[in-house]
Design an enzyme around this catalytic site. Structure first.
Site, short mmCIF file in Angstrom:
data_model
loop_
_atom_site.label_atom_id
_atom_site.label_comp_id
_atom_site.label_asym_id
_atom_site.label_seq_id
_atom_site.Cartn_x
_atom_site.Cartn_y
_atom_site.Cartn_z
N VAL A 111 8.04 4.60 12.82
CA VAL A 111 7.36 5.84 13.21
C VAL A 111 6.64 5.57 14.52
O VAL A 111 5.86 4.62 14.62
CB VAL A 111 6.38 6.31 12.12
CG1 VAL A 111 5.56 7.50 12.62
CG2 VAL A 111 7.16 6.70 10.86
N CYS B 250 2.15 -12.64 0.94
CA CYS B 250 1.43 -13.88 0.60
C CYS B 250 2.39 -14.97 0.16
O CYS B 250 2.00 -16.14 0.10
CB CYS B 250 0.43 -13.63 -0.51
SG CYS B 250 -0.76 -12.36 -0.10
N ASN C 108 -2.66 -3.03 -2.81
CA ASN C 108 -2.11 -2.45 -4.03
C ASN C 108 -3.07 -1.46 -4.68
O ASN C 108 -2.68 -0.39 -5.13
CB ASN C 108 -1.77 -3.56 -5.03
CG ASN C 108 -0.36 -4.09 -4.83
OD1 ASN C 108 0.60 -3.46 -5.27
ND2 ASN C 108 -0.23 -5.21 -4.15
N TRP D 226 -22.31 -27.70 -19.73
CA TRP D 226 -22.86 -26.77 -18.75
C TRP D 226 -21.75 -26.50 -17.76
O TRP D 226 -21.40 -27.38 -16.96
CB TRP D 226 -24.08 -27.35 -18.03
CG TRP D 226 -25.36 -27.27 -18.80
CD1 TRP D 226 -25.92 -28.28 -19.54
CD2 TRP D 226 -26.26 -26.16 -18.90
NE1 TRP D 226 -27.10 -27.85 -20.10
CE2 TRP D 226 -27.35 -26.56 -19.73
CE3 TRP D 226 -26.26 -24.87 -18.38
CZ2 TRP D 226 -28.41 -25.71 -20.04
CZ3 TRP D 226 -27.33 -24.02 -18.70
CH2 TRP D 226 -28.38 -24.44 -19.52
N ALA E 105 0.83 -1.20 0.00
CA ALA E 105 0.00 0.00 0.00
C ALA E 105 0.87 1.25 0.00
O ALA E 105 0.67 2.16 -0.82
CB ALA E 105 -0.92 -0.01 1.22
#
Lengths: 459, 459
Positions: free
Chosen positions: B84, B46, B309, B438, B13
């Site tokens: 921090v 991960c 992300n 199907w 992030a």
């Protein structure tokens, strides 16, 4: 006294219609009688290449349900080896020929289902009716080709046309040890893809030792005592002990035409959303019908088992007194040829242009697993996107294992008319064995969205 | 003089925010400085189980970009080993501790991104702080566990909690030759699935020789000289040389709490659609934030690299002066444990109930390829569907190879609020190597639609 439902064609569409009608109406309400020209019912036509290639050893494995099973489980009578030769709409009857005896009979109906399927395109060229040249459409074609392999031991196979079935048959012959050539008049095989993606398929074929001749039209077939022995193009003559036509198929419209049941410009029988033809009490389903394409908004003829099953089900429900409608298609297709996985949905570039869209395209290369995870294999995704709106118009995938089935998420996005801006944040699954952290679909959408934005800022 | 952007947290992030901001604003406009408590940037958390299991041999392969690469390619400065410890909103500065030297400094900012990630849940039980008990969250956890395997040669591993990371670690230890037990207080592991689907995961684990103890809560940890040596439940004591906590993770909210930046009931930092917190000039992204769940319409905390992300990218675009919004999640997740593929999206039954939906469920069993095609493997799909409307609320898949990634089509259908009636005619791809005619998803939708209709007719 029960109504009488006749079914013309005993594969997916026809027998789905029959079983679904039966589910709603018992034998006291509805008599069901199906005529099948060939020797098999409810088989997987898509499985034929795997039967020829001996990937599937026994033809019975391709058969979902036999005539006996239809009779015993669903009270549906099936007459195989029986061809309907004429529909008499006013007389509410069909003329049927027993192909073994030649005896013709007349059978009355209250309701009728046309499920006559499609016929392989056959070029009108010198020698094109020779023995040894096969279209692959019905299971009897598959058993015939497999018999030839067993009895005549052909050495050279030539595939004319690089469509799905052609390339799948190329692989089948390769598996059986034949020397295989593919001849296609187009720039690339698999012309349901854009040429840049088709080129990746060509590479895959060549890597596996299949000879591919592109931009070459077949001009004639050499024959010897009525049997094919060569395929002639403008550039060369390829020796051929067996030839397969992979030029696609067209709806089998003959009976409809003769009866005056309207056929659309696509060549398929015109049906409404409930699978009713324009003739009272006559329904149609499967490869013989035309389908509404949700993106181009045009009627198209696409021969595919998945549509045939759905349409047959819908016809059957409606015949049985229920209510169901077919919402159309988005042109999804997938295949696997010699380990190369190929998928597409929506419109390719030329189709998008033809439908009137201004569009742009992006191609991204990624992997099917996280780059560091063993077995990560290459995947290329192409998106065709409307300019300005950013709406997805089509997608193509070429890759190795675990690549092609990802088209389903794209087909679902397309179905819902998503823009690439919306798509790039889709909550697709992620774990290292399945994709990079940005799924290849999201990477493609992100890149396409950047392109759309650039185009907008140029306006 | 450029503005100054500080980033707290150097993984997905934070670094996505940094690089996307940089893409819009050059170093003359924006100085970017990131602090990372650990020793690595932009790594795949991960991927840790695969590194521990030696499926991935080299830790560098899990790292997308090093601090040097950020500096050289993007003019982004990263200080690893720097924590921090405080945010001074009024003073527009943070306090930073160099973990190696203990030296603290104060760094001013104009814009700030909180990307502090999540912390593994740790039970407060006797012995739970002993050495040898690991949460798996950051790459340093992975290198620590791998060091233990190399140096201490543990024999018995116990996983406490059967979540994704726990089960992935169970497989990793199994691959490394340890005797592995999983203890879960729930009826089944993988509690993001309904118990009936979780039971299939249990079977897969047991088949591979992993001992699974269900409905057993851990009550304490036995220790020897401060190191764990056993896991105690109400029923037994399991010998343990190494313990991994697989109880999930919670947003790392500590800094936000201290600074008075609002945190929601989910435990995650509250952000708007552009990833702005309630504090001026302070953004948040990734595992530390709460996300909007599009189906339950509630805020949820989900720690997942794919969201991190996306959110980081969106924060960065907005910081850079662009415009992007995060549309929320539908709760998609996927994993592979010892060959068992597991996927889910949307709401499971208990979540659907909790969100106020009346719902029904169907489970279908099918195969990943046509039944006759070699390698067809089992797949079970469960759909949770709203009664009356027939809207899809959630889906779960358990199967073998080529099963789980199919969740993406379901996630896309869910995203678009499709009903199962609409879904059953979706134009999903079909060819024998990829599905029965199907598709299993269509079979599930068809069955669910029948159930919805039955329920309607009962009203």
């Amino acid at each position: 006294m029960p109504e009488r439902l006749l079914i013309i064609g005993g594969d997916a569409a026809g027998m789905s219609a029959a079983t679904n009608a039966r589910r709603h109406l018992g034998p006291d309400r509805l008599e069901i009688l199906a005529f099948e020209r060939g020797n098999f019912t409810s088989y997987s036509a898509c499985g034929i290449p795997y039967y020829v290639g001996d990937v599937v050893g026994d033809v019975d494995r391709l058969i979902a349900r036999t005539p006996e099973e239809f009779r015993d489980r669903s009270a549906i009578e099936v007459r195989i080896g029986h061809e309907v030769t004429e529909i008499d709409l006013d007389g509410r009857a069909v003329r049927v020929r027993d192909l073994a005896t030649g005896v013709e009979t007349r059978e009355g109906f209250d309701q009728l289902v046309l499920a006559t399927g499609a016929v392989p395109k056959r070029p009108q060229l010198p020698g094109s009716d020779a023995r040894g040249i096969y279209g692959i459409q019905v299971l009897d074609d598959g058993t015939a080709v497999r018999d030839v392999l067993a009895k005549e031991e052909p050495k050279h196979a030539v595939i004319v046309g690089g469509g799905y079935i052609g390339l799948e048959m190329a692989e089948a012959f390769k598996l059986r040890g034949l020397q295989v050539s593919v001849v296609d008049k187009h720039e690339q095989p698999m012309s349901t893809l854009d040429p840049d993606m088709g080129a990746l398929v060509t590479k895959g074929l060549c890597d596996l030792g299949i000879d591919v001749y592109l931009n070459e039209a077949v001009t004639s077939f050499d024959t010897d005592s009525g049997k094919v022995c060569g395929v002639v193009t403008g550039q060369r003559t390829l020796p051929a002990d067996i030839v397969v036509l992979g030029l696609g198929a067209t709806p089998n419209r003959e009976l409809a035409d003769k009866a005056g049941i309207p056929v659309g410009p696509s060549g398929g029988v015109v049906v409404d959303r409930r699978m009713r033809t324009k003739a009272e009490g006559v329904w149609a389903a499967g490869d013989c019908t035309e389908k509404y394409h949700r993106i181009s908004r045009r009627a198209v003829a696409i021969a595919l088992g998945t549509h045939a099953n759905k349409e047959g089900r819908i016809a059957g429900i409606n015949i049985g007194g229920g209510y169901a409608t077919f919402p159309g298609v988005v042109g999804t297709a997938v295949t696997k040829v010699c380990g190369v996985e190929v998928a597409r949905t929506g419109l390719r570039e030329s189709e998008a242009t033809e439908a009137g869209f201004e569009h742009l395209s992006v191609i991204v290369e990624s992997t099917t697993r996280a780059g560091y995870y063993p077995g990560a294999s290459p995947i290329k995704i192409k998106l065709v996107v409307e300019k300005r709106s950013g709406k997805l118009l089509g997608a193509q995938i070429v890759g190795r294992e675990e690549a092609a089935k990802r088209i389903d998420a794209l087909a679902t996005a397309l179905w819902n008319e998503m823009t690439v801006d919306e798509m790039l944040n889709l909550d697709l699954s992620y774990a290292p064995p399945y994709s990079p952290v940005w799924d290849p679909i999201l990477i493609a959408a992100r890149k396409a969205w950047s392109q759309v934005q650039e185009t907008l800022s140029e306006c």
